[in-house]
Design an enzyme around this catalytic site. Structure first.
Site, PDB file in Angstrom:
ATOM      1  CG  HIS A 161      -1.945  -1.125   1.164  1.00 60.34           C
ATOM      2  ND1 HIS A 161      -2.482  -1.717   2.289  1.00 60.34           N
ATOM      3  CD2 HIS A 161      -2.513  -1.764   0.107  1.00 60.34           C
ATOM      4  CE1 HIS A 161      -3.322  -2.664   1.941  1.00 60.34           C
ATOM      5  NE2 HIS A 161      -3.357  -2.720   0.618  1.00 60.34           N
ATOM      6  CB  CYS A 223       3.926  20.250 -12.512  1.00 57.59           C
ATOM      7  SG  CYS A 223       2.942  19.191 -11.418  1.00 57.59           S
ATOM      8  CB  SER A 262      -8.414  -8.959  10.365  1.00 60.55           C
ATOM      9  OG  SER A 262      -8.577  -7.790   9.568  1.00 60.55           O
TER      10      SER A 262
END
Length: 314
Positions: A161, A223, A262
């Site tokens: 992640h 940018c 989990s």
């Protein structure tokens, strides 16, 4: 359960000062670790046999390995974010579409960053790093974004992640270290101050809307685009190339150990399904039930940092 942490951030004589009244003592770290039964010697032997027989072990870790380092998680019974509050994590779409939501996110992250970035690996992280050095651990996949495996020296590692220690421009893709952005925040907000009234996972804290309103957020220096931590927010998807890479590592492994997860999130659960298809033996170390308990040949409800150092990887 109400927890007050008194984490303040204020400018003093041109310097930013983090003043946490809550410190990462052994007792306070336990605030985020759910209750678990005493170690079962027979179960420890079962895991030892599992590890001894493994020659190409893939380990997948989740938030439960880092709660013992003082980082709260989302789902732990009684002590996770969902159990303590009615708050929910930021959604990717909301962050991308809304300037006020980005402002709120970065103000909270700015206050939480000094403490979050200072967390250190616990015995479970160090144990897995040692397993890698000894050739037992073939590959490590973590759902966590806290960089604690990297701090412990793990190198055969995929951060599924992403990592909070990197910042990404949503427009041009430029990556910068999170510490550099912290300095830019300080320059833009010389008189801003805030006091958090609670901790959340992944460097987040709780601030009032009034505190957030005047916080200034910088743009990309390349940018002028919007900045986002280089992590997968809820509602976003993991890069397909990274998913394919992990699937290949699972198929090359001969066993899979889950540590502190989990497996409720599909981005990790799918690799369990791949392991099942390959008929790999699966062991799970997690306090509380998981989505894959019925697929495991060994299941232990223990603290990761208490059990893993007991295992001989040779």
């Amino acid at each position: 359960m109400k927890m007050s942490f008194g984490l303040t951030f204020k400018s003093a004589k041109g310097r930013w000062i983090a003043n946490p009244s809550w410190q990462c003592s052994k007792a306070s770290i336990g605030l985020f670790v759910p209750a678990s039964p005493p170690l079962d010697p027979e179960k420890v032997k079962e895991l030892q046999r599992f590890i001894t027989l493994s020659k190409r072990l893939l380990v997948m870790t989740g938030a439960g390995i880092s709660t013992e380092s003082g980082i709260p998680d989302y789902r732990s019974e009684k002590v996770g974010l969902y159990a303590r509050t009615d708050r929910r994590p930021i959604q990717h779409g909301d962050f991308v579409r809304s300037a006020p939501i980005r402002q709120r996110y970065w103000a909270r992250n700015f206050v939480g960053w000094p403490q979050f970035s200072s967390h250190q690996p616990n015995p479970a992280h160090w144990a897995l790093s040692t397993w890698e050095k000894l050739g037992k651990l073939y590959w490590l996949v973590t759902q966590n974004v806290d960089a604690l495996h990297t701090k412990a020296g793990s190198r055969r590692l995929t951060e599924l992640h992403g990592c909070m220690h990197r910042v990404l421009c949503l427009d041009c893709g430029e990556q910068t270290p999170r510490g550099v952005l912290q300095e830019r925040f300080q320059v833009l907000n010389p008189t801003w101050s805030a006091e958090a009234y609670g901790l959340a996972p992944d460097g987040d804290v709780f601030l009032s809307e009034e505190q957030v309103r005047s916080f200034q957020v910088p743009s990309c220096v390349q940018c002028g685009g919007h900045l986002k931590p280089d992590v997968v927010f809820f509602g976003d998807t993991v890069n397909p190339d990274k998913v394919d890479f992990v699937h290949k590592r699972v198929k090359e492994a001969d066993s899979l150990l889950v540590v502190g997860s989990s497996l409720q999130v599909y981005s990790s659960y799918r690799f369990i399904l791949t392991a099942r298809e390959k008929k790999l033996p699966i062991a799970i170390l997690n306090i509380g039930p998981t989505r894959s308990d019925d697929l495991a040949c060994v299941k232990l409800n223990s603290r990761c940092g208490e059990l893993l150092p007991l295992i001989d990887p040779r």
